[in-house]
Enzyme design. Structure first.
Site, short mmCIF file in Angstrom:
data_model
loop_
_atom_site.label_atom_id
_atom_site.label_comp_id
_atom_site.label_asym_id
_atom_site.label_seq_id
_atom_site.Cartn_x
_atom_site.Cartn_y
_atom_site.Cartn_z
N TYR A 157 6.14 -0.96 -2.78
CA TYR A 157 5.76 -1.53 -4.07
C TYR A 157 6.84 -2.53 -4.49
CZ TYR A 157 4.37 -1.47 -9.07
OH TYR A 157 3.98 -1.80 -10.34
N LYS A 168 2.24 -3.50 -1.95
CA LYS A 168 1.72 -3.84 -3.27
C LYS A 168 2.63 -4.93 -3.83
CE LYS A 168 0.53 -1.86 -7.81
NZ LYS A 168 1.28 -2.77 -8.72
#
Length: 311
Positions: free
Chosen positions: A139, A169
């Protein structure tokens, strides 16, 4: 380990709280039904939207399990396990695998920072190894983590170091960098866009899926935009993106996630208020927000319910 790549919308879920600040897990089930009915094709739990960093480890386990149970295999559930304690992150990752989550994701630690690529690789490898049978998505959200590591260089090196690294992400605004990540190793990774107000630009750059907060309330708007983009109706797609931008600009006048929770409340999904250090909206701010929202085109078909007082 599943090798299914994401497409469409993945809602970054909110964590519901009671008025006293405790978890309100009975609200997870109805919220999941709403998100699936709205067209979301996945759930991203305990991320920035879900206030994962403001929860205890035990609470994060409870929230993750509640979402996995409510989803019941209908859509994939991603559990974000990033923590300033790598050991706690590993515990959360192992728990996510144990309860049947579909993937694990993690930010890098943000207090003591990994200031070089080698250290970051070692850190993320340790976290991902705690859930070896699940796909792992790094992330990347530098505005909150403060990470200065070059994400392209990191992802290029990470594939050989982290066996279950499957995707990324990407929550930043650099479309050129996002495109570079998409093209690493001939498209090796499932790179998912994470900035709602730039979704159309990401689609033009090659995005196939997005993870976002505003999918909680206007998923149909984004789905229409996806449809228009795929049909090469670009003027329509731009108009739909502008509707979303209009909403985001209104919410951005206030603490964003607190405003989103008030909007969810107005729409009949009471998720409580955000935990400190995020402040809730005052009753005056909530009424002001309600008035502005009624002027936004993408909310025109939604019923705004009467609000309750909060201060």
């Amino acid at each position: 380990m599943s090798t299914h790549r994401l497409s469409g919308l993945v809602a970054a879920t909110y964590t519901p709280f009671n008025d006293d600040g405790s978890l309100a897990l009975s609200k997870v089930g109805p919220m999941v039904e709403h998100l699936i009915e709205a067209g979301n094709q996945g759930l991203y739990v305990c991320g920035s939207t879900g206030e994962g960093v403001s929860l205890t480890t035990a609470e994060r386990c409870e929230v993750a399990e509640a979402y996995v149970q409510a989803a019941a295999g209908r859509v994939p559930v991603f559990v974000q396990v990033g923590h300033n304690s790598v050991e706690e992150a590993k515990h959360l990752a192992a728990h996510a695998q144990q309860i049947g989550a579909d993937a694990v994701s993690a930010t890098c630690p943000s207090y003591f920072k990994a200031n070089d690529e080698k250290t970051l690789l070692k850190t993320i490898k340790s976290i991902a190894s705690a859930a070896p049978s699940l796909p792992f998505y790094y992330y990347h959200i530098p505005v909150l983590t403060g990470s200065s590591i070059n994400i392209v260089s990191f992802m290029q090196a990470a594939g050989d170091a982290i066996p279950n690294l499957f995707g990324l992400k990407y929550t930043d605004t650099k479309l050129h960098e996002f495109q570079q990540c998409l093209e690493i190793g001939g498209g090796r990774y499932d790179v998912v866009w994470g900035t709602d107000e730039m979704m159309l630009g990401a689609l033009a750059t090659g995005a196939k899926a997005g993870i976002g907060s505003t999918y909680n309330v206007i998923a149909p708007t984004y789905l229409k935009m996806l449809e228009a983009f795929n049909a090469h109706r670009m003027e329509e797609a731009r108009a739909l993106q502008m509707e979303a931008i209009g909403l985001i600009r209104i919410l951005g006048r206030y603490p964003f996630h607190s405003a989103m929770k008030e909007l969810l409340n107005l729409l009949g999904h009471d998720m409580g208020t955000c935990r400190l250090p995020q402040r809730g909206l005052t009753s005056d701010e909530t009424e002001e927000l309600r008035g502005m929202l009624q002027s936004v085109g993408c909310l025109g078909t939604l019923a705004i319910n009467s609000t309750r007082d909060r201060s």
